[in-house]
Scaffold this motif. Sequence first.
Motif, short mmCIF file in Angstrom:
data_model
loop_
_atom_site.label_atom_id
_atom_site.label_comp_id
_atom_site.label_asym_id
_atom_site.label_seq_id
_atom_site.Cartn_x
_atom_site.Cartn_y
_atom_site.Cartn_z
N PRO A 1 -140.39 11.95 6.10
CA PRO A 1 -141.79 12.29 5.85
C PRO A 1 -141.93 13.71 5.31
CG PRO A 1 -141.53 11.33 8.03
CD PRO A 1 -140.16 11.54 7.48
N ASP B 1 -148.22 10.27 4.13
CA ASP B 1 -147.56 11.35 4.87
C ASP B 1 -148.46 12.57 4.85
OD1 ASP B 1 -145.29 10.06 5.53
OD2 ASP B 1 -143.97 11.14 4.15
N ASP C 1 -146.51 8.40 14.43
CA ASP C 1 -147.22 9.37 13.61
C ASP C 1 -147.63 10.60 14.43
OD1 ASP C 1 -147.06 8.13 11.23
OD2 ASP C 1 -149.23 7.98 10.90
#
Lengths: 453, 453
Positions: free
Chosen positions: B275, A349, B38
Amino acid sequence: MLYEAELLDAQVIENLENDDDAALKALINDQYAQDIADVLERLNTEAKFRVFELLESDLAAEVLDEAGIYTTRQLLTHLSTERIVDLLGRMPPDDVLEIIAEDVPQRRDELLEAMPTEIAQELRESLNFPPSSAGRLMTRKYLKLREDMTAFEALSQLRLVNSKVETANDFYVLDDTGHLIGVVSLRAVVNTPPNRRIHEFMERDLIYVTADTDQEEAARTLARYDFLALPVVNDDLKMLGIITVDDALDVLTRENTEDMMRLVGITTSEGDDEPYFTAPIFRVIRQRFVWLLLLFLADTFTGNVLRIFESELAQVVALSFYIPLLIGTGGNTGAQTVSTIIRGMAIQDIKPRDTFRVLRRELLNGLILGTLLGAVGGLRAYLWDQNLSLAVVIGVTLVVVCAWSNTIGSLIPLFAKRIGIDPAIVSAPLITTLVDATGLFIYLSIARLILGL
Amino acid sequence: MLYEAELLDAQVIENLENDDDAALKALINDQYAQDIADVLERLNTEAKFRVFELLESDLAAEVLDEAGIYTTRQLLTHLSTERIVDLLGRMPPDDVLEIIAEDVPQRRDELLEAMPTEIAQELRESLNFPPSSAGRLMTRKYLKLREDMTAFEALSQLRLVNSKVETANDFYVLDDTGHLIGVVSLRAVVNTPPNRRIHEFMERDLIYVTADTDQEEAARTLARYDFLALPVVNDDLKMLGIITVDDALDVLTRENTEDMMRLVGITTSEGDDEPYFTAPIFRVIRQRFVWLLLLFLADTFTGNVLRIFESELAQVVALSFYIPLLIGTGGNTGAQTVSTIIRGMAIQDIKPRDTFRVLRRELLNGLILGTLLGAVGGLRAYLWDQNLSLAVVIGVTLVVVCAWSNTIGSLIPLFAKRIGIDPAIVSAPLITTLVDATGLFIYLSIARLILGL
């Protein structure tokens, strides 16, 4: 049915006590290797050997593979070279590698000598990859195809090599020089018309790792893309082998254990996943003592800080009552931060380029937490000692200490990563100890300033 | 090729800035869902929606599935019910369940209404299983066979249902009433003569879990036996579905994060795997503050212990210099123990019946560590203050405090397990704080006794 640990234990022990080898043999050869391995961990050395000797060879090999490192070592020391070579021949090559490289390194050369030349050669090549690299984890047995083959030919290929490959969910398509150019699943091959050529339906958008990639990174890549196996290539992108999902799972479980142990200051070497009870006590003590002693010596500096402020402490005795509270809070805040950051980096992360974003975020967090705790702490101090100046000292100290310990707790793992050290080596107690000494210094400096000592 | 996060980020942002939707669309539709997810985490809300709208539906569904919970919620709030139902229809049912049960529970009934009746019915049934149970994780689509089928018929079956099942590495053999009686791998079916009947070569020694089993336990069972999928049955042993290895990996990663966070005192709710950067800061603060405040209040008791011994501290000022050292060492030792025990229980090295073995082992560890540290500490104190009695106090205290904190550190998680609380809830700071107060009491009592105060 799920296996009943206590029941199986009891049955094995009963048969051992009755010397009923026939019943014992029938019982254990009908179990999963994992379950027998668990039973072995609870037996004494002699009983361990007796049970192991009654196992059929294929199952014995699996049990050797699944047992804890201490039991594996005991068994390997006890067995003849011939027997070991026979058992290793029944195991997946990546597990053989782990055994000769890590479990009994002292017998490595002897065992390699005694093995069939071809296998020994492959193992020697694998040993050239660094420990904990993908090259050490991969198996060289996988399903290969050429792109001009038909689906029918691919299935014939599967029948041909079947006994040699560990897993067979995907076929890897190689060109004439051994470069990986595509992947097709067994399912896709079964489902396509038999005369269709592989290149017509293979997946060309490939994910792979190089052999020197760290095992943890390789395992996370496999997990990220939900693969059952991940190809491993050399620097020229030639296919070397595959990492299978069961090995990836083992790596991630081991890494998680390591991260947790390091976080509280227990030194673990790579691949050290000894079961709780079988870990020799002197090794456990050594692993724990190293850190405790280091922290202990660091903590004597904290005592030195107190000596510096001896006269302040003597003037306002109440100052010393807040020492455990302030250093405790600083330590707890720092421990929270360091574990959040380490975990964030482990699961990617947090990436190296994020240093400033992390610092800004943790400083903000620390200031907010410090303000909240400072308000509570200041109020508590006022109610306790009825001294407004002292209450202000406590409140202000909490703000500064929380901001400081949050900064330290994020800075140190980020810095470790920068200079190429595994950030998981940074333990919460290390942060706590750093914060102890510096926090006390901050506290007593603020006290000196505000109380005018 | 491995994806280059920074490169993809930069390319997406460049296309966004140039308003070049055609290039952006071509770029992102050629990526893996995990990589796009992401990128989304790093974009602002408006850009997130723009990129998402350009994705082809199948990929969009995958991205929705892979994104962090915060982004998933943003997207689901933004999209029309029709669009969401279409996207959910493209996802594996177990992931749909997670989304409607956990990500947007407030839209649960509305979405279920809008879905095809059959699917909605299945989802409702799954919602009857407790949160974090195997029943919530399983998929109901798997390959079924009857035992009198031939290998050839099995392969035809695969072609028939192919698009409906998520994974197809194993066939499950059911009897007429839906009970699981065997398993065969696709590989075995392909490799056997086409007219051979399934019951002749199926595996009958089955491992499965019931639907109400905890997800972590189910995932560990799958990992233990190196399976790619684990059957889930009801209490009558009727087959309900399978848990796949990728879901097991996700569960174990999430559980490990939870265990680590709890260990340092960050409260996490079940399934909370936000996250690092997208977790809203007020929630992070709340999760951390709860524990810090609790520990803070507990630490004020430590101050009370000091007040009790005020006269002793005033008589021998040097006593106070050792406070950080002694409580630090006690806390560090206890933190080591508690994490070893929690980890041992999580990976099932330590079972409930082992309570006494654990206590004996940790008491012994504590005494040995305490003796070693006591020798170092006593010597250090003698060199520092040239006071033999004080040195003896420090040495003896270290032995007692280490034994005590090791006992507390193992007793509390074991006790939590006994009374049915997840032992991972016991944090290292809690142990540290307990040891702070009790350790000081031990220290100053020993001082009173030996120094005759």
